[in-house]
Design a protein around this motif. Structure first.
Motif, PDB file in Angstrom:
ATOM      1  N   CYS A  61     -19.531  56.517  70.862  1.00 14.16           N
ATOM      2  CA  CYS A  61     -18.026  56.407  71.012  1.00 14.16           C
ATOM      3  C   CYS A  61     -17.754  55.034  71.006  1.00 14.16           C
ATOM      4  CB  CYS A  61     -17.455  57.112  72.294  1.00 14.16           C
ATOM      5  SG  CYS A  61     -15.695  56.522  72.950  1.00 14.16           S
ATOM      6  N   CYS A 109     -16.407  54.058  74.718  1.00 15.83           N
ATOM      7  CA  CYS A 109     -17.091  54.014  76.243  1.00 15.83           C
ATOM      8  C   CYS A 109     -18.541  54.097  75.712  1.00 15.83           C
ATOM      9  CB  CYS A 109     -16.633  55.222  76.855  1.00 15.83           C
ATOM     10  SG  CYS A 109     -17.329  56.707  76.115  1.00 15.83           S
ATOM     11  N   CYS A 140     -13.115  62.206  72.560  1.00 15.30           N
ATOM     12  CA  CYS A 140     -14.461  61.791  73.414  1.00 15.30           C
ATOM     13  C   CYS A 140     -14.571  62.507  74.979  1.00 15.30           C
ATOM     14  CB  CYS A 140     -14.438  60.576  73.377  1.00 15.30           C
ATOM     15  SG  CYS A 140     -16.066  59.908  74.481  1.00 15.30           S
ATOM     16  N   CYS A 176     -14.441  59.381  77.445  1.00 15.78           N
ATOM     17  CA  CYS A 176     -13.454  58.733  77.824  1.00 15.78           C
ATOM     18  C   CYS A 176     -11.906  59.401  77.453  1.00 15.78           C
ATOM     19  CB  CYS A 176     -13.672  57.181  77.428  1.00 15.78           C
ATOM     20  SG  CYS A 176     -13.490  57.269  75.450  1.00 15.78           S
TER      21      CYS A 176
HETATM   22 ZN   LIG Z   1     -15.390  57.588  74.855  1.00 11.85          ZN
END
Ligand SMILES: [Zn+2]
Length: 243
Positions: free
Chosen positions: A205, A208, A228, A231
């Motif tokens: 991601c 994050c 995601c 996050c």
């Molecule tokens: Zn993320």
């Protein structure tokens, strides 16, 4: 890149400017002073009335303790008098013991009275301090509420313009996608939409760094916008050379 992704990215670009203004206003001295005063004033009445009721209980206990104390003193005096006139040895022993008991009670009551008196004084001081802060916070509120309003008004033109641009753009954006975006915006997440360069072959991601499953990456490749799991940012895939 799909049309929807382009639109939401464009939306976020404009929204970024709005967010900057919001952050500037919220982080300002005016907002901080206004909010701290408002928070204080919203709870102070309750705290003051709690202190009042506590003080009432302590005062009642104090008055009762003083009364008990005086009664024991009176008893002690009586025993003293009886001892003076008593001639029976056995009775004298008994009276002496009673007298000492009462003396011990008197000492105990004296400690109680002193402790309650200190508690009353502490409550009185606390109340005084709070009342003083109350006045200071009222003044702070009255000073900073209009200052904050003034600051907000100075940004009004810019904000209105940005909001109307966003509103126009919103009409072309898929409703579900827009809702997802708005929800995160309310959660104070920003930025919300991130592009992942698929040519770099990374499955992390971009916000994050959490690694994403193959199916997730496949969906990105086919042009979907995905959330995601870690996050909750919205992720889309792109390849720099492809349009
Ligand atoms: Zn993320």
């Amino acid at each position: 890149m799909s049309e929807q992704i382009k639109l939401i990215v464009e939306y976020q670009e404009i929204d970024k400017n709005l967010k900057l203004i919001e952050d500037e206003v919220n982080g300002s001295e005016e907002a901080k002073k206004y909010l701290s005063a408002r928070k204080f004033l919203s709870t102070v009445k309750e705290t003051l009335s709690e202190l009042e009721s506590k003080a009432q209980t302590v005062t009642e206990n104090y008055n009762k303790a003083v009364k008990d104390f005086e009664e024991y003193l009176e008893k002690a005096k009586e025993y003293e008098k009886t001892v003076e006139t008593c001639e029976n040895e056995e009775e004298l022993e008994y009276l002496k013991k009673k007298f000492l008991d009462v003396c011990a009670q008197i000492e105990k009551m004296e400690q109680t009275v002193n402790a309650l008196s200190k508690e009353m004084q502490d409550l009185y001081n606390e109340y005084g301090k709070l009342a003083k802060s109350n006045n200071a916070m009222k003044a702070q509120y009255n000073e900073y509420a209009p200052k904050l309003e003034e600051l907000k008004n100075s940004k009004k033109g810019e904000v209105t313009e940005l909001k109307s641009k966003l509103k126009k753009l919103e009409e072309s954006i898929d409703k579900t996608l827009m809702e997802k975006y708005t929800l995160r915006r309310k959660d104070k997440k920003f930025p919300i939409v991130f592009g992942l360069d698929l040519s770099k072959k990374s499955n992390h991601c971009p916000f994050c760094m959490m690694s994403m499953p193959i199916s997730f990456m496949e969906d990105l490749s086919s042009g979907e916008i995905k959330e995601c799991e870690s996050c909750h940012r919205l992720i889309y895939g792109f390849e720099p050379n492809k349009k």
